[in-house]
Design an enzyme around this catalytic site. Structure first.
Site, PDB file in Angstrom:
ATOM      1  CG  HIS A 229      -0.437  22.247  80.193  1.00 47.84           C
ATOM      2  ND1 HIS A 229      -1.727  22.042  80.652  1.00 47.84           N
ATOM      3  CD2 HIS A 229      -0.454  21.916  78.881  1.00 47.84           C
ATOM      4  CE1 HIS A 229      -2.470  21.612  79.636  1.00 47.84           C
ATOM      5  NE2 HIS A 229      -1.730  21.528  78.560  1.00 47.84           N
TER       6      HIS A 229
ATOM      7  CD  GLU B  83      -1.042  23.414  67.211  1.00 46.16           C
ATOM      8  OE1 GLU B  83      -0.533  22.691  66.326  1.00 46.16           O
ATOM      9  OE2 GLU B  83      -2.112  24.015  67.075  1.00 46.16           O
ATOM     10  CG  ASP B  84       1.967  25.020  71.922  1.00 45.31           C
ATOM     11  OD1 ASP B  84       1.425  25.502  70.920  1.00 45.31           O
ATOM     12  OD2 ASP B  84       1.346  24.688  72.948  1.00 45.31           O
TER      13      ASP B  84
ATOM     14  CG  ASP C  80      -4.754  19.617  76.868  1.00 46.09           C
ATOM     15  OD1 ASP C  80      -4.020  20.422  77.462  1.00 46.09           O
ATOM     16  OD2 ASP C  80      -5.224  19.829  75.725  1.00 46.09           O
TER      17      ASP C  80
ATOM     18  CG  HIS D 237      -0.706  17.370  75.319  1.00 45.81           C
ATOM     19  ND1 HIS D 237      -0.376  17.361  76.651  1.00 45.81           N
ATOM     20  CD2 HIS D 237      -1.370  18.537  75.118  1.00 45.81           C
ATOM     21  CE1 HIS D 237      -0.820  18.462  77.229  1.00 45.81           C
ATOM     22  NE2 HIS D 237      -1.430  19.199  76.323  1.00 45.81           N
TER      23      HIS D 237
HETATM   24 MN    MN Z   1      -2.199  21.258  76.389  1.00 43.87          MN
END
Ligand code: MN
Length: 504
Positions: free
Chosen positions: A55, A83-84, A145, A79
Protein backbone atom coordinates in the site's frame (compact mmCIF):
# COMPACT_ATOMS: atom_id res chain seq x y z
CA UNK A 1 -1.24 7.67 -16.63
CA UNK A 2 1.06 4.89 -15.45
CA UNK A 3 4.53 5.26 -16.92
CA UNK A 4 4.29 1.62 -17.83
CA UNK A 5 1.00 0.06 -16.78
CA UNK A 6 2.18 -3.52 -16.92
CA UNK A 7 5.36 -3.02 -14.93
CA UNK A 8 5.82 -4.71 -11.58
CA UNK A 9 5.46 -2.34 -8.66
CA UNK A 10 8.72 -2.87 -6.85
CA UNK A 11 11.15 -0.56 -5.11
CA UNK A 12 13.48 -0.84 -8.09
CA UNK A 13 10.88 0.14 -10.66
CA UNK A 14 9.85 3.05 -8.42
CA UNK A 15 13.44 4.28 -8.31
CA UNK A 16 13.72 3.93 -12.09
CA UNK A 17 10.52 5.97 -12.57
CA UNK A 18 11.81 8.72 -10.28
CA UNK A 19 15.23 8.88 -11.97
CA UNK A 20 13.49 9.22 -15.32
CA UNK A 21 12.02 12.60 -14.33
CA UNK A 22 14.64 13.69 -11.81
CA UNK A 23 18.12 12.26 -12.48
CA UNK A 24 19.47 14.01 -9.35
CA UNK A 25 16.85 12.53 -7.00
CA UNK A 26 18.02 11.27 -3.60
CA UNK A 27 17.37 7.58 -4.25
CA UNK A 28 19.38 6.46 -1.22
CA UNK A 29 16.96 8.11 1.19
CA UNK A 30 13.99 6.84 -0.79
CA UNK A 31 15.31 3.28 -0.40
CA UNK A 32 15.97 3.87 3.29
CA UNK A 33 12.35 5.03 3.73
CA UNK A 34 11.13 1.85 2.07
CA UNK A 35 13.23 -0.34 4.41
CA UNK A 36 12.03 1.69 7.40
CA UNK A 37 8.37 1.26 6.41
CA UNK A 38 8.81 -2.40 5.55
CA UNK A 39 10.30 -3.10 8.98
CA UNK A 40 7.75 -0.96 10.82
CA UNK A 41 4.77 -2.65 9.15
CA UNK A 42 6.53 -6.00 9.70
CA UNK A 43 4.18 -8.94 9.27
CA UNK A 44 1.06 -6.75 8.81
CA UNK A 45 -1.25 -7.72 5.99
CA UNK A 46 -3.82 -5.66 4.10
CA UNK A 47 -7.41 -6.85 3.80
CA UNK A 48 -6.44 -8.20 0.37
CA UNK A 49 -4.01 -10.59 2.08
CA UNK A 50 -0.98 -8.87 0.57
CA UNK A 51 1.89 -7.64 2.74
CA UNK A 52 1.12 -4.14 4.04
CA UNK A 53 4.08 -2.50 2.27
CA UNK A 54 2.22 -2.91 -1.04
CA UNK A 55 0.00 0.00 0.00
CA UNK A 56 2.61 2.66 0.87
CA UNK A 57 4.53 1.59 -2.23
CA UNK A 58 1.46 2.04 -4.46
CA UNK A 59 0.96 5.48 -2.88
CA UNK A 60 4.54 6.42 -3.79
CA UNK A 61 4.01 5.16 -7.36
CA UNK A 62 1.05 7.48 -7.87
CA UNK A 63 3.09 10.41 -6.52
CA UNK A 64 5.88 9.49 -8.93
CA UNK A 65 3.40 9.53 -11.81
CA UNK A 66 2.68 13.11 -10.79
CA UNK A 67 6.46 13.68 -10.98
CA UNK A 68 6.62 15.01 -7.46
CA UNK A 69 9.92 15.53 -5.63
CA UNK A 70 11.34 12.64 -3.62
CA UNK A 71 10.61 14.02 -0.11
CA UNK A 72 6.89 13.88 -0.92
CA UNK A 73 7.28 10.25 -2.07
CA UNK A 74 9.15 9.50 1.15
CA UNK A 75 6.32 10.97 3.23
CA UNK A 76 3.95 8.87 1.09
CA UNK A 77 5.85 5.68 1.92
CA UNK A 78 5.83 6.55 5.63
CA UNK A 79 2.26 7.88 5.80
CA UNK A 80 0.65 5.07 7.82
CA UNK A 81 3.50 4.54 10.28
CA UNK A 82 2.45 6.66 13.30
CA UNK A 83 -1.14 5.44 13.07
CA UNK A 84 -0.63 1.74 12.39
CA UNK A 85 2.75 0.65 13.77
CA UNK A 86 4.88 0.72 16.93
CA UNK A 87 7.03 3.43 15.39
CA UNK A 88 6.06 7.03 16.27
CA UNK A 89 6.12 10.34 14.49
CA UNK A 90 9.24 11.17 16.52
CA UNK A 91 10.97 8.10 15.09
CA UNK A 92 10.10 9.36 11.61
CA UNK A 93 11.42 12.80 12.47
CA UNK A 94 14.69 11.42 13.84
CA UNK A 95 15.24 9.33 10.73
CA UNK A 96 13.99 11.66 7.97
CA UNK A 97 13.90 15.21 9.39
CA UNK A 98 11.29 17.84 10.17
CA UNK A 99 9.87 18.43 6.72
CA UNK A 100 9.00 14.78 6.01
CA UNK A 101 7.71 14.40 9.59
CA UNK A 102 5.43 17.41 9.19
CA UNK A 103 3.89 15.93 6.03
CA UNK A 104 3.37 12.57 7.77
CA UNK A 105 1.79 14.39 10.73
CA UNK A 106 -0.55 16.16 8.29
CA UNK A 107 -1.74 12.84 6.82
CA UNK A 108 -2.19 11.31 10.25
CA UNK A 109 -4.39 14.25 11.28
CA UNK A 110 -6.53 13.83 8.16
CA UNK A 111 -7.05 10.17 9.00
CA UNK A 112 -8.50 10.72 12.45
CA UNK A 113 -12.19 11.37 11.91
CA UNK A 114 -14.38 10.77 14.91
CA UNK A 115 -17.91 11.49 13.80
CA UNK A 116 -20.60 9.73 11.80
CA UNK A 117 -23.07 10.83 9.13
CA UNK A 118 -23.31 14.54 8.34
CA UNK A 119 -20.93 15.49 11.13
CA UNK A 120 -18.34 13.22 9.63
CA UNK A 121 -18.74 14.83 6.24
CA UNK A 122 -18.25 18.29 7.71
CA UNK A 123 -15.27 17.32 9.78
CA UNK A 124 -13.72 15.67 6.76
CA UNK A 125 -14.23 18.70 4.56
CA UNK A 126 -12.86 21.09 7.17
CA UNK A 127 -9.80 18.96 7.69
CA UNK A 128 -9.11 18.82 3.97
CA UNK A 129 -9.41 22.61 3.75
CA UNK A 130 -7.08 23.11 6.68
CA UNK A 131 -4.52 20.63 5.41
CA UNK A 132 -4.60 22.17 1.97
CA UNK A 133 -4.10 25.69 3.22
CA UNK A 134 -1.27 24.57 5.50
CA UNK A 135 0.58 22.37 3.00
CA UNK A 136 -0.90 21.27 -0.28
CA UNK A 137 1.64 18.42 -0.51
CA UNK A 138 -0.28 16.60 2.22
CA UNK A 139 -3.37 16.59 0.02
CA UNK A 140 -1.40 15.09 -2.89
CA UNK A 141 -0.34 12.22 -0.61
CA UNK A 142 -3.88 11.81 0.68
CA UNK A 143 -5.19 11.53 -2.91
CA UNK A 144 -2.61 8.88 -3.75
CA UNK A 145 -3.41 6.99 -0.53
CA UNK A 146 -7.15 7.18 -1.20
CA UNK A 147 -6.80 6.10 -4.82
CA UNK A 148 -5.07 2.87 -3.82
CA UNK A 149 -7.65 2.22 -1.09
CA UNK A 150 -10.42 2.69 -3.67
CA UNK A 151 -8.72 0.36 -6.11
CA UNK A 152 -8.61 -2.39 -3.48
CA UNK A 153 -12.07 -1.73 -2.05
CA UNK A 154 -13.65 -5.03 -3.08
CA UNK A 155 -12.30 -6.78 0.01
CA UNK A 156 -13.94 -4.32 2.47
CA UNK A 157 -17.44 -4.79 4.01
CA UNK A 158 -20.12 -3.20 1.76
CA UNK A 159 -21.18 -0.50 4.22
CA UNK A 160 -17.63 0.76 4.61
CA UNK A 161 -17.11 0.46 0.84
CA UNK A 162 -20.01 2.79 0.24
CA UNK A 163 -18.86 5.35 2.78
CA UNK A 164 -15.31 5.51 1.42
CA UNK A 165 -16.53 5.72 -2.17
CA UNK A 166 -19.07 8.44 -1.41
CA UNK A 167 -16.52 10.49 0.49
CA UNK A 168 -14.18 10.23 -2.50
CA UNK A 169 -16.86 11.33 -4.92
CA UNK A 170 -18.16 14.21 -2.81
CA UNK A 171 -15.01 15.56 -1.20
CA UNK A 172 -11.80 14.27 -2.78
CA UNK A 173 -12.69 14.46 -6.48
CA UNK A 174 -14.09 18.02 -6.37
CA UNK A 175 -10.99 19.20 -4.52
CA UNK A 176 -8.75 17.51 -7.08
CA UNK A 177 -10.73 19.28 -9.76
CA UNK A 178 -10.28 22.65 -8.11
CA UNK A 179 -6.56 21.97 -7.93
CA UNK A 180 -6.57 21.44 -11.70
CA UNK A 181 -5.67 17.75 -11.31
CA UNK A 182 -7.89 16.42 -14.09
CA UNK A 183 -6.37 12.97 -14.24
CA UNK A 184 -6.56 12.48 -10.47
CA UNK A 185 -10.15 13.70 -10.38
CA UNK A 186 -11.11 11.25 -13.15
CA UNK A 187 -9.42 8.30 -11.48
CA UNK A 188 -10.94 8.99 -8.07
CA UNK A 189 -14.39 9.37 -9.61
CA UNK A 190 -14.19 6.24 -11.73
CA UNK A 191 -12.92 4.12 -8.83
CA UNK A 192 -15.75 5.39 -6.60
CA UNK A 193 -18.46 5.29 -9.31
CA UNK A 194 -18.44 1.48 -9.33
CA UNK A 195 -19.47 1.31 -5.66
CA UNK A 196 -21.94 4.18 -5.57
CA UNK A 197 -23.96 3.37 -8.70
CA UNK A 198 -22.99 -0.21 -9.65
CA UNK A 199 -25.68 -0.64 -12.33
CA UNK A 200 -25.05 2.73 -13.93
CA UNK A 201 -21.36 2.00 -13.88
CA UNK A 202 -21.83 -1.24 -15.83
CA UNK A 203 -24.11 0.52 -18.28
CA UNK A 204 -21.66 3.35 -18.95
CA UNK A 205 -18.75 0.93 -19.13
CA UNK A 206 -20.41 -1.27 -21.74
CA UNK A 207 -21.63 1.68 -23.74
CA UNK A 208 -18.15 3.20 -23.80
CA UNK A 209 -16.60 -0.15 -24.74
CA UNK A 210 -18.97 -0.82 -27.64
CA UNK A 211 -18.62 2.70 -28.93
CA UNK A 212 -14.86 2.51 -28.70
CA UNK A 213 -14.75 -0.78 -30.58
CA UNK A 214 -17.13 0.58 -33.22
CA UNK A 215 -15.10 3.72 -33.69
CA UNK A 216 -11.58 2.36 -33.38
CA UNK A 217 -10.99 1.95 -37.10
CA UNK A 218 -12.39 5.40 -37.79
CA UNK A 219 -10.28 6.94 -35.05
CA UNK A 220 -7.12 5.33 -36.45
CA UNK A 221 -7.92 6.73 -39.89
CA UNK A 222 -8.58 10.26 -38.59
CA UNK A 223 -5.41 10.13 -36.48
CA UNK A 224 -3.37 9.23 -39.57
CA UNK A 225 -5.05 11.89 -41.70
CA UNK A 226 -4.58 14.61 -39.08
CA UNK A 227 -0.92 13.76 -38.63
CA UNK A 228 -0.33 13.90 -42.40
CA UNK A 229 -2.30 17.11 -42.83
CA UNK A 230 -0.40 18.93 -40.08
CA UNK A 231 3.00 17.69 -41.25
CA UNK A 232 2.33 18.58 -44.88
CA UNK A 233 1.49 22.09 -43.72
CA UNK A 234 4.95 22.30 -42.15
CA UNK A 235 4.40 21.53 -38.47
CA UNK A 236 7.14 19.47 -36.83
CA UNK A 237 7.07 17.06 -33.86
CA UNK A 238 3.34 16.62 -33.99
CA UNK A 239 2.12 13.94 -31.59
CA UNK A 240 -1.44 12.65 -31.48
CA UNK A 241 -3.21 10.82 -28.70
CA UNK A 242 -6.68 9.40 -28.65
CA UNK A 243 -8.38 10.41 -25.48
CA UNK A 244 -10.50 8.05 -23.48
CA UNK A 245 -13.21 9.77 -21.59
CA UNK A 246 -13.39 8.94 -17.91
CA UNK A 247 -16.48 6.85 -17.21
CA UNK A 248 -18.04 8.95 -14.49
CA UNK A 249 -17.78 12.13 -16.52
CA UNK A 250 -19.23 10.28 -19.53
CA UNK A 251 -22.11 9.12 -17.31
CA UNK A 252 -22.78 12.67 -16.09
CA UNK A 253 -22.83 13.90 -19.68
CA UNK A 254 -25.19 11.12 -20.70
CA UNK A 255 -27.61 12.13 -17.94
CA UNK A 256 -27.59 15.68 -19.26
CA UNK A 257 -28.28 14.47 -22.80
CA UNK A 258 -31.23 12.12 -22.38
CA UNK A 259 -28.90 9.15 -22.08
CA UNK A 260 -28.15 9.34 -25.78
CA UNK A 261 -24.57 8.56 -26.73
CA UNK A 262 -25.20 10.15 -30.15
CA UNK A 263 -25.39 13.53 -28.44
CA UNK A 264 -22.00 13.37 -26.81
CA UNK A 265 -19.75 15.47 -29.01
CA UNK A 266 -16.42 14.71 -27.43
CA UNK A 267 -16.77 10.95 -27.57
CA UNK A 268 -14.24 10.84 -30.37
CA UNK A 269 -11.55 13.16 -29.18
CA UNK A 270 -8.00 13.60 -30.30
CA UNK A 271 -5.25 15.44 -28.51
CA UNK A 272 -2.66 17.16 -30.62
CA UNK A 273 0.59 17.97 -28.88
CA UNK A 274 2.95 20.42 -30.59
CA UNK A 275 6.13 22.32 -29.72
CA UNK A 276 4.95 25.89 -29.13
CA UNK A 277 1.96 28.12 -28.55
CA UNK A 278 2.35 29.48 -32.09
CA UNK A 279 2.13 25.92 -33.41
CA UNK A 280 -1.09 25.39 -31.41
CA UNK A 281 -2.80 28.24 -33.28
CA UNK A 282 -1.28 27.11 -36.57
CA UNK A 283 -2.63 23.61 -36.03
CA UNK A 284 -6.09 25.01 -35.26
CA UNK A 285 -6.06 26.95 -38.54
CA UNK A 286 -4.93 23.93 -40.54
CA UNK A 287 -7.66 21.74 -39.06
CA UNK A 288 -10.33 24.34 -39.75
CA UNK A 289 -9.23 24.66 -43.35
CA UNK A 290 -9.64 20.92 -43.82
CA UNK A 291 -12.81 20.28 -41.78
CA UNK A 292 -15.67 22.66 -40.95
CA UNK A 293 -15.85 23.63 -37.27
CA UNK A 294 -19.15 23.48 -35.37
CA UNK A 295 -20.43 26.88 -34.32
CA UNK A 296 -19.80 27.88 -30.73
CA UNK A 297 -17.46 24.97 -30.00
CA UNK A 298 -14.13 26.72 -30.51
CA UNK A 299 -12.57 27.51 -27.15
CA UNK A 300 -9.35 29.35 -26.55
CA UNK A 301 -8.20 28.34 -23.10
CA UNK A 302 -4.69 29.48 -23.97
CA UNK A 303 -5.57 33.17 -24.18
CA UNK A 304 -8.05 32.70 -21.33
CA UNK A 305 -7.05 29.75 -19.14
CA UNK A 306 -9.70 28.20 -16.94
CA UNK A 307 -9.47 29.37 -13.32
CA UNK A 308 -7.90 26.06 -12.33
CA UNK A 309 -5.06 26.79 -14.76
CA UNK A 310 -6.18 24.54 -17.63
CA UNK A 311 -4.83 25.62 -21.04
CA UNK A 312 -5.60 24.21 -24.51
CA UNK A 313 -7.39 25.08 -27.71
CA UNK A 314 -10.59 23.11 -28.26
CA UNK A 315 -12.55 22.73 -31.43
CA UNK A 316 -15.21 20.35 -32.68
CA UNK A 317 -15.43 19.70 -36.40
CA UNK A 318 -17.49 17.81 -38.95
CA UNK A 319 -14.75 15.36 -39.80
CA UNK A 320 -14.45 12.55 -42.39
CA UNK A 321 -17.84 11.07 -43.39
CA UNK A 322 -19.56 13.88 -41.46
CA UNK A 323 -18.70 12.40 -38.05
CA UNK A 324 -18.23 14.83 -35.19
CA UNK A 325 -14.72 14.87 -33.73
CA UNK A 326 -13.24 17.02 -30.99
CA UNK A 327 -9.65 18.21 -31.09
CA UNK A 328 -7.68 19.51 -28.12
CA UNK A 329 -4.50 21.28 -29.11
CA UNK A 330 -1.73 22.05 -26.61
CA UNK A 331 1.99 22.12 -25.93
CA UNK A 332 3.73 19.39 -23.95
CA UNK A 333 3.94 21.62 -20.86
CA UNK A 334 0.20 22.32 -21.03
CA UNK A 335 -0.44 18.61 -21.39
CA UNK A 336 1.47 17.81 -18.23
CA UNK A 337 -0.27 20.57 -16.35
CA UNK A 338 -3.63 19.17 -17.32
CA UNK A 339 -2.78 15.81 -15.85
CA UNK A 340 -0.99 16.94 -12.74
CA UNK A 341 -2.50 20.38 -12.17
CA UNK A 342 -1.12 22.31 -9.29
CA UNK A 343 1.54 19.65 -8.81
CA UNK A 344 3.03 20.53 -12.21
CA UNK A 345 2.61 24.28 -11.75
CA UNK A 346 4.85 24.64 -8.80
CA UNK A 347 8.56 24.36 -8.75
CA UNK A 348 10.23 22.89 -5.72
CA UNK A 349 13.59 23.29 -4.09
CA UNK A 350 15.78 20.30 -3.24
CA UNK A 351 13.76 19.58 -0.11
CA UNK A 352 10.63 19.36 -2.21
CA UNK A 353 9.24 22.57 -0.74
CA UNK A 354 7.64 25.11 -3.02
CA UNK A 355 9.96 27.70 -4.37
CA UNK A 356 8.35 29.64 -7.15
CA UNK A 357 5.67 28.92 -9.61
CA UNK A 358 6.13 28.26 -13.28
CA UNK A 359 2.42 28.67 -13.75
CA UNK A 360 0.72 31.51 -15.59
CA UNK A 361 -1.49 31.81 -12.53
CA UNK A 362 1.27 33.36 -10.42
CA UNK A 363 3.71 32.34 -7.72
CA UNK A 364 1.55 31.90 -4.65
CA UNK A 365 -0.96 29.14 -4.00
CA UNK A 366 -4.23 30.14 -5.66
CA UNK A 367 -6.23 32.72 -3.73
CA UNK A 368 -9.03 30.30 -3.03
CA UNK A 369 -6.74 28.10 -0.95
CA UNK A 370 -6.55 31.00 1.49
CA UNK A 371 -10.26 31.64 1.14
CA UNK A 372 -10.83 28.07 2.27
CA UNK A 373 -8.72 28.58 5.33
CA UNK A 374 -10.63 31.78 6.15
CA UNK A 375 -13.99 30.13 5.67
CA UNK A 376 -13.19 27.27 7.94
CA UNK A 377 -11.84 29.54 10.65
CA UNK A 378 -14.80 31.82 10.44
CA UNK A 379 -17.10 28.85 10.78
CA UNK A 380 -15.75 27.39 13.97
CA UNK A 381 -19.38 26.96 14.93
CA UNK A 382 -20.58 23.62 13.56
CA UNK A 383 -24.20 24.63 13.18
CA UNK A 384 -23.31 27.66 11.16
CA UNK A 385 -21.07 25.51 9.03
CA UNK A 386 -23.92 23.13 8.17
CA UNK A 387 -26.10 26.08 7.22
CA UNK A 388 -23.49 27.51 4.90
CA UNK A 389 -22.40 24.18 3.47
CA UNK A 390 -24.42 24.48 0.29
CA UNK A 391 -23.06 27.98 -0.40
CA UNK A 392 -19.53 26.83 0.23
CA UNK A 393 -19.99 23.91 -2.11
CA UNK A 394 -21.20 26.30 -4.80
CA UNK A 395 -18.29 28.70 -4.24
CA UNK A 396 -15.57 26.12 -4.17
CA UNK A 397 -16.65 23.14 -6.20
CA UNK A 398 -18.68 24.70 -8.95
CA UNK A 399 -17.21 25.50 -12.29
CA UNK A 400 -15.73 28.95 -12.32
CA UNK A 401 -15.98 31.79 -14.80
CA UNK A 402 -13.70 34.72 -15.52
CA UNK A 403 -15.03 38.21 -15.94
CA UNK A 404 -13.13 41.37 -16.72
CA UNK A 405 -13.40 44.82 -15.17
CA UNK A 406 -12.89 47.95 -17.31
CA UNK A 407 -9.46 48.35 -15.68
CA UNK A 408 -8.50 44.93 -17.04
CA UNK A 409 -8.65 43.05 -13.73
CA UNK A 410 -9.75 39.44 -14.01
CA UNK A 411 -12.19 38.22 -11.38
CA UNK A 412 -12.82 34.54 -10.80
CA UNK A 413 -16.43 33.70 -9.79
CA UNK A 414 -18.56 30.56 -9.54
CA UNK A 415 -20.76 29.80 -12.55
CA UNK A 416 -24.15 31.59 -12.56
CA UNK A 417 -22.82 34.53 -10.54
CA UNK A 418 -24.59 37.86 -11.04
CA UNK A 419 -23.48 41.50 -11.22
CA UNK A 420 -24.02 41.83 -7.46
CA UNK A 421 -21.72 38.88 -6.79
CA UNK A 422 -19.07 40.61 -8.86
CA UNK A 423 -19.63 43.94 -7.08
CA UNK A 424 -19.02 42.30 -3.70
CA UNK A 425 -16.07 40.35 -5.05
CA UNK A 426 -14.43 43.66 -6.01
CA UNK A 427 -15.14 45.50 -2.75
CA UNK A 428 -17.82 45.53 -0.03
CA UNK A 429 -18.36 49.26 -0.59
CA UNK A 430 -18.96 48.68 -4.34
CA UNK A 431 -21.46 45.97 -3.42
CA UNK A 432 -23.27 48.15 -0.90
CA UNK A 433 -23.63 51.10 -3.28
CA UNK A 434 -24.19 49.39 -6.63
CA UNK A 435 -27.23 50.45 -8.63
CA UNK A 436 -26.74 48.81 -11.99
CA UNK A 437 -24.14 47.43 -14.36
CA UNK A 438 -22.88 47.53 -17.90
CA UNK A 439 -22.14 44.12 -19.36
CA UNK A 440 -20.17 44.32 -22.60
CA UNK A 441 -21.09 48.04 -22.83
CA UNK A 442 -24.81 47.37 -22.47
CA UNK A 443 -26.72 48.60 -19.40
CA UNK A 444 -28.32 45.69 -17.55
CA UNK A 445 -30.11 45.01 -14.27
CA UNK A 446 -28.10 43.78 -11.29
CA UNK A 447 -29.50 40.26 -11.36
CA UNK A 448 -28.01 39.54 -14.78
CA UNK A 449 -26.17 36.20 -14.83
CA UNK A 450 -22.58 36.66 -15.98
CA UNK A 451 -20.81 34.55 -18.55
CA UNK A 452 -17.19 33.62 -19.00
CA UNK A 453 -15.31 36.47 -20.66
CA UNK A 454 -17.90 39.19 -19.96
CA UNK A 455 -16.55 42.69 -19.51
CA UNK A 456 -18.47 44.20 -16.61
CA UNK A 457 -18.59 47.71 -15.24
CA UNK A 458 -20.46 48.13 -11.95
CA UNK A 459 -22.38 51.40 -11.63
CA UNK A 460 -22.53 52.82 -8.13
CA UNK A 461 -24.28 55.67 -6.38
CA UNK A 462 -22.52 56.97 -3.27
CA UNK A 463 -25.79 58.23 -1.83
CA UNK A 464 -27.29 54.75 -1.87
CA UNK A 465 -28.15 53.68 1.68
CA UNK A 466 -27.10 50.04 1.32
CA UNK A 467 -27.90 46.74 -0.35
CA UNK A 468 -31.42 45.57 -1.10
CA UNK A 469 -32.25 42.50 1.04
CA UNK A 470 -34.04 41.05 -2.01
CA UNK A 471 -30.65 40.62 -3.69
CA UNK A 472 -30.26 37.56 -1.51
CA UNK A 473 -32.81 35.87 -3.75
CA UNK A 474 -30.46 35.86 -6.73
CA UNK A 475 -26.86 36.20 -5.56
CA UNK A 476 -24.79 33.01 -5.88
CA UNK A 477 -21.68 33.51 -3.76
CA UNK A 478 -21.60 33.03 -0.06
CA UNK A 479 -19.46 36.15 0.21
CA UNK A 480 -22.20 38.39 -1.23
CA UNK A 481 -24.89 36.75 0.92
CA UNK A 482 -22.88 37.29 4.08
CA UNK A 483 -22.18 40.93 3.25
CA UNK A 484 -25.83 41.68 2.47
CA UNK A 485 -26.96 40.05 5.71
CA UNK A 486 -24.24 41.81 7.71
CA UNK A 487 -25.38 45.16 6.42
CA UNK A 488 -28.99 44.47 7.38
CA UNK A 489 -27.89 43.38 10.84
CA UNK A 490 -25.72 46.43 11.43
CA UNK A 491 -28.59 48.65 10.32
CA UNK A 492 -30.94 47.01 12.80
CA UNK A 493 -28.47 47.25 15.63
CA UNK A 494 -27.75 50.92 14.96
CA UNK A 495 -31.49 51.52 14.82
CA UNK A 496 -31.92 49.78 18.19
CA UNK A 497 -29.03 51.79 19.58
CA UNK A 498 -30.69 54.95 18.30
CA UNK A 499 -33.95 54.39 20.13
CA UNK A 500 -32.48 52.84 23.26
CA UNK A 501 -30.25 55.38 24.94
CA UNK A 502 -27.34 53.98 26.89
CA UNK A 503 -26.87 50.84 24.78
CA UNK A 504 -23.84 52.11 22.94
MN1 MN B 1 -2.88 4.63 3.82
Amino acid sequence: MPVNPTEQKTLDTLCADVLAYDPQADITTLKRAYQFADEAHGGQKRATGEPYIVHPLATAFTLAEMRLPVPILIAGILHDIPEDTQRTLEDVRAAFGDDVASMVAGITKLGKIKYRGMERYIENLRKMFLAMAADVRVVFIKFADRLHNLETLEVIPPKKQYRIALESLEIYAPIANRLGMGEMKGRLEDAAFKYIYPKEYEWAKNLAKTTREDKQEYLDRVTRLTQETLEQAGLKNVRLHGREKHLYSLYRKLLKNERSIARIYDLIALRIIVDSVADCYAALGIIHSRWTPLKGRIKDYIAQPKPNGYRSLHTTVFCEDGEIVEFQIRTKAMHEEDEFGIAAHWAYDEQGKYRTSTSPMGGAPPAWVHELADIQQELADKKQFVQSLEDIKIDIFHDRIFVFTPKGDVIDLPEDSTCVDLAYAIHTEIGNTCTGAKVNEEVTPLDRVLKNGDMVEILTDKSRKGPNPDWNKFVKTRHAKVKIRQFARSKISSWIKGILPGTK
